[in-house]
Design a protein around this motif. Sequence first.
Motif, PDB file in Angstrom:
ATOM      1  N   ASP A  57       0.834  -1.190   0.000  1.00 45.51           N
ATOM      2  CA  ASP A  57       0.000   0.000   0.000  1.00 45.51           C
ATOM      3  C   ASP A  57       0.873   1.245   0.000  1.00 45.51           C
ATOM      4  OD1 ASP A  57      -2.355  -1.460   0.073  1.00 45.51           O
ATOM      5  OD2 ASP A  57      -2.430  -1.482   2.261  1.00 45.51           O
ATOM      6  N   PRO A  58       0.400   2.319  -0.618  1.00 45.00           N
ATOM      7  CA  PRO A  58       1.162   3.567  -0.585  1.00 45.00           C
ATOM      8  C   PRO A  58       1.338   4.036   0.862  1.00 45.00           C
ATOM      9  CG  PRO A  58      -0.565   3.688  -2.230  1.00 45.00           C
ATOM     10  CD  PRO A  58      -0.794   2.433  -1.447  1.00 45.00           C
ATOM     11  N   LEU A  59       2.408   4.758   1.096  1.00 48.68           N
ATOM     12  CA  LEU A  59       2.746   5.257   2.426  1.00 48.68           C
ATOM     13  C   LEU A  59       2.699   6.773   2.399  1.00 48.68           C
ATOM     14  CD1 LEU A  59       3.988   4.751   5.302  1.00 48.68           C
ATOM     15  CD2 LEU A  59       6.194   4.987   4.194  1.00 48.68           C
ATOM     16  N   THR A  60       2.001   7.364   3.353  1.00 52.61           N
ATOM     17  CA  THR A  60       1.935   8.810   3.457  1.00 52.61           C
ATOM     18  C   THR A  60       2.984   9.285   4.448  1.00 52.61           C
ATOM     19  OG1 THR A  60      -0.424   8.801   2.958  1.00 52.61           O
ATOM     20  CG2 THR A  60       0.444  10.780   3.986  1.00 52.61           C
ATOM     21  N   VAL A  61       3.832  10.206   4.008  1.00 49.29           N
ATOM     22  CA  VAL A  61       4.834  10.812   4.883  1.00 49.29           C
ATOM     23  C   VAL A  61       4.203  12.053   5.482  1.00 49.29           C
ATOM     24  CG1 VAL A  61       7.115  11.880   4.984  1.00 49.29           C
ATOM     25  CG2 VAL A  61       6.715   9.931   3.467  1.00 49.29           C
ATOM     26  N   SER A  62       4.257  12.139   6.809  1.00 44.97           N
ATOM     27  CA  SER A  62       3.623  13.249   7.525  1.00 44.97           C
ATOM     28  C   SER A  62       4.659  14.145   8.179  1.00 44.97           C
ATOM     29  CB  SER A  62       2.679  12.694   8.600  1.00 44.97           C
ATOM     30  OG  SER A  62       1.689  11.886   8.010  1.00 44.97           O
ATOM     31  N   ALA A  63       4.233  15.352   8.493  1.00 49.74           N
ATOM     32  CA  ALA A  63       5.120  16.324   9.134  1.00 49.74           C
ATOM     33  C   ALA A  63       5.447  15.887  10.556  1.00 49.74           C
ATOM     34  CB  ALA A  63       4.459  17.698   9.145  1.00 49.74           C
ATOM     35  N   PRO A  64       6.747  15.885  10.921  1.00 49.36           N
ATOM     36  CA  PRO A  64       7.132  15.488  12.262  1.00 49.36           C
ATOM     37  C   PRO A  64       6.946  16.609  13.294  1.00 49.36           C
ATOM     38  CG  PRO A  64       9.084  15.974  10.977  1.00 49.36           C
ATOM     39  CD  PRO A  64       7.901  16.102  10.063  1.00 49.36           C
ATOM     40  N   SER A  65       6.619  17.799  12.821  1.00 44.21           N
ATOM     41  CA  SER A  65       6.450  18.948  13.702  1.00 44.21           C
ATOM     42  C   SER A  65       5.684  20.020  12.935  1.00 44.21           C
ATOM     43  CB  SER A  65       7.834  19.473  14.116  1.00 44.21           C
ATOM     44  OG  SER A  65       7.703  20.602  14.942  1.00 44.21           O
ATOM     45  N   LEU A  66       5.415  21.127  13.596  1.00 43.62           N
ATOM     46  CA  LEU A  66       4.801  22.235  12.875  1.00 43.62           C
ATOM     47  C   LEU A  66       5.893  23.065  12.243  1.00 43.62           C
ATOM     48  CD1 LEU A  66       5.131  25.098  14.628  1.00 43.62           C
ATOM     49  CD2 LEU A  66       3.605  23.838  16.124  1.00 43.62           C
ATOM     50  N   GLY A  67       5.560  23.774  11.176  1.00 37.76           N
ATOM     51  CA  GLY A  67       6.539  24.606  10.485  1.00 37.76           C
ATOM     52  C   GLY A  67       6.088  24.906   9.072  1.00 37.76           C
ATOM     53  N   VAL A  68       7.021  25.334   8.272  1.00 38.22           N
ATOM     54  CA  VAL A  68       6.769  25.645   6.859  1.00 38.22           C
ATOM     55  C   VAL A  68       7.464  24.565   6.039  1.00 38.22           C
ATOM     56  CG1 VAL A  68       7.116  27.319   5.007  1.00 38.22           C
ATOM     57  CG2 VAL A  68       6.635  28.114   7.337  1.00 38.22           C
ATOM     58  N   PHE A  69       6.689  23.853   5.216  1.00 36.51           N
ATOM     59  CA  PHE A  69       7.252  22.768   4.423  1.00 36.51           C
ATOM     60  C   PHE A  69       7.866  23.317   3.146  1.00 36.51           C
ATOM     61  CE2 PHE A  69       6.872  19.187   1.354  1.00 36.51           C
ATOM     62  CZ  PHE A  69       7.790  18.352   1.975  1.00 36.51           C
ATOM     63  N   LEU A  70       9.112  22.914   2.895  1.00 32.99           N
ATOM     64  CA  LEU A  70       9.837  23.355   1.704  1.00 32.99           C
ATOM     65  C   LEU A  70      10.181  22.161   0.836  1.00 32.99           C
ATOM     66  CD1 LEU A  70      12.344  25.804   3.461  1.00 32.99           C
ATOM     67  CD2 LEU A  70      10.153  26.378   2.378  1.00 32.99           C
ATOM     68  N   HIS A  71       9.921  22.271  -0.455  1.00 33.44           N
ATOM     69  CA  HIS A  71      10.255  21.210  -1.405  1.00 33.44           C
ATOM     70  C   HIS A  71      11.735  21.225  -1.771  1.00 33.44           C
ATOM     71  CE1 HIS A  71       6.096  19.970  -2.797  1.00 33.44           C
ATOM     72  NE2 HIS A  71       5.870  20.966  -1.970  1.00 33.44           N
ATOM     73  N   ARG A  72      12.386  22.364  -1.554  1.00 32.17           N
ATOM     74  CA  ARG A  72      13.789  22.495  -1.914  1.00 32.17           C
ATOM     75  C   ARG A  72      14.513  23.273  -0.826  1.00 32.17           C
ATOM     76  NH1 ARG A  72      14.999  27.454  -3.511  1.00 32.17           N
ATOM     77  NH2 ARG A  72      13.340  28.883  -4.035  1.00 32.17           N
ATOM     78  N   HIS A  73      15.822  23.141  -0.811  1.00 28.33           N
ATOM     79  CA  HIS A  73      16.651  23.915   0.112  1.00 28.33           C
ATOM     80  C   HIS A  73      16.632  25.365  -0.375  1.00 28.33           C
ATOM     81  CE1 HIS A  73      20.195  25.487   2.147  1.00 28.33           C
ATOM     82  NE2 HIS A  73      20.043  24.483   3.010  1.00 28.33           N
ATOM     83  N   PRO A  74      16.601  26.339   0.517  1.00 26.11           N
ATOM     84  CA  PRO A  74      16.544  27.749   0.090  1.00 26.11           C
ATOM     85  C   PRO A  74      17.712  28.187  -0.797  1.00 26.11           C
ATOM     86  CG  PRO A  74      16.051  27.560   2.433  1.00 26.11           C
ATOM     87  CD  PRO A  74      16.479  26.202   1.969  1.00 26.11           C
ATOM     88  N   LEU A  75      18.839  27.496  -0.734  1.00 28.40           N
ATOM     89  CA  LEU A  75      19.993  27.879  -1.550  1.00 28.40           C
ATOM     90  C   LEU A  75      20.105  27.079  -2.844  1.00 28.40           C
ATOM     91  CD1 LEU A  75      22.648  28.266   1.296  1.00 28.40           C
ATOM     92  CD2 LEU A  75      21.234  30.045   0.228  1.00 28.40           C
ATOM     93  N   ARG A  76      19.119  26.274  -3.149  1.00 30.69           N
ATOM     94  CA  ARG A  76      19.150  25.439  -4.363  1.00 30.69           C
ATOM     95  C   ARG A  76      17.881  25.659  -5.178  1.00 30.69           C
ATOM     96  NH1 ARG A  76      23.222  21.140  -4.222  1.00 30.69           N
ATOM     97  NH2 ARG A  76      24.220  21.341  -2.208  1.00 30.69           N
ATOM     98  N   ALA A  77      17.993  25.435  -6.490  1.00 32.49           N
ATOM     99  CA  ALA A  77      16.850  25.630  -7.384  1.00 32.49           C
ATOM    100  C   ALA A  77      16.017  24.364  -7.550  1.00 32.49           C
ATOM    101  CB  ALA A  77      17.339  26.110  -8.752  1.00 32.49           C
ATOM    102  N   GLU A  78      16.659  23.182  -7.448  1.00 32.31           N
ATOM    103  CA  GLU A  78      15.947  21.933  -7.722  1.00 32.31           C
ATOM    104  C   GLU A  78      15.261  21.382  -6.467  1.00 32.31           C
ATOM    105  OE1 GLU A  78      19.976  20.890  -6.318  1.00 32.31           O
ATOM    106  OE2 GLU A  78      19.352  22.171  -7.961  1.00 32.31           O
ATOM    107  N   ALA A  79      14.142  20.711  -6.710  1.00 31.62           N
ATOM    108  CA  ALA A  79      13.394  20.080  -5.617  1.00 31.62           C
ATOM    109  C   ALA A  79      14.183  18.901  -5.063  1.00 31.62           C
ATOM    110  CB  ALA A  79      12.029  19.618  -6.112  1.00 31.62           C
ATOM    111  N   LEU A  80      14.016  18.630  -3.791  1.00 32.93           N
ATOM    112  CA  LEU A  80      14.703  17.499  -3.163  1.00 32.93           C
ATOM    113  C   LEU A  80      14.114  16.172  -3.626  1.00 32.93           C
ATOM    114  CD1 LEU A  80      15.035  19.091   0.359  1.00 32.93           C
ATOM    115  CD2 LEU A  80      16.921  18.490  -1.169  1.00 32.93           C
TER     116      LEU A  80
END
Length: 139
Positions: A57-80
Motif C-alpha cells: 500500500d502507498p505510504l503517506t509521509v507526515s510532518a514530524p512537527s509544525l513549520g513551513v514545508f519546503l520542497h527544496r533547500h533555500p539555496l538550491r533551485a531543484e526540488a529534493l
Amino acid sequence: MRPDQIQQIAGWLAATDIALLELRGPGHTLLLRHDGAAVERITPGDEAPIDVPAAPDPLTVSAPSLGVFLHRHPLRAEALAAAGSAVQAGQVLGLLQIGPLLLPVAAPADACVIELLADDGAVVGYGTPLMVLQLDTPA
C-alpha cells in the motif's frame, strides 16, 4: 525441441528466480517449473498457480512537527524529491522550516514519490500529510 536444448534452457532457468517458464513454438509448448531447488518439465495444464505478491500500500509521509514545508533547500533551485522520482531510505524528501532551523523530512524506505500533498511554503502542523510514496517491492 531436442532434449539437449531443453537441458540447456533448464540450466539457465536454474540460475534465476523465475518460477515458471513457458515457451511456445509452432506445434509445441515447453513448460518448466523452478521451485528454487530443481527445474522440472511439466505438461500443459498441470502448472500450479503462482502467487504474485501484491504491491505494498502507498505510504503517506507526515510532518514530524509544525513549520513551513519546503520542497527544496533555500539555496538550491531543484526540488529534493519531485513527483515520480525514486528515493532511497533516509534520503531527504523536503525540509520543515521552524524559525531559522531546517528540519529534514526523510524517506522511511526505498520508494517512488507518487504525489506531493503539501505545497512548497505551506504552513503545516504535526501529522499533516506531506507526500505519498509507493514502497519498492522486494526482489
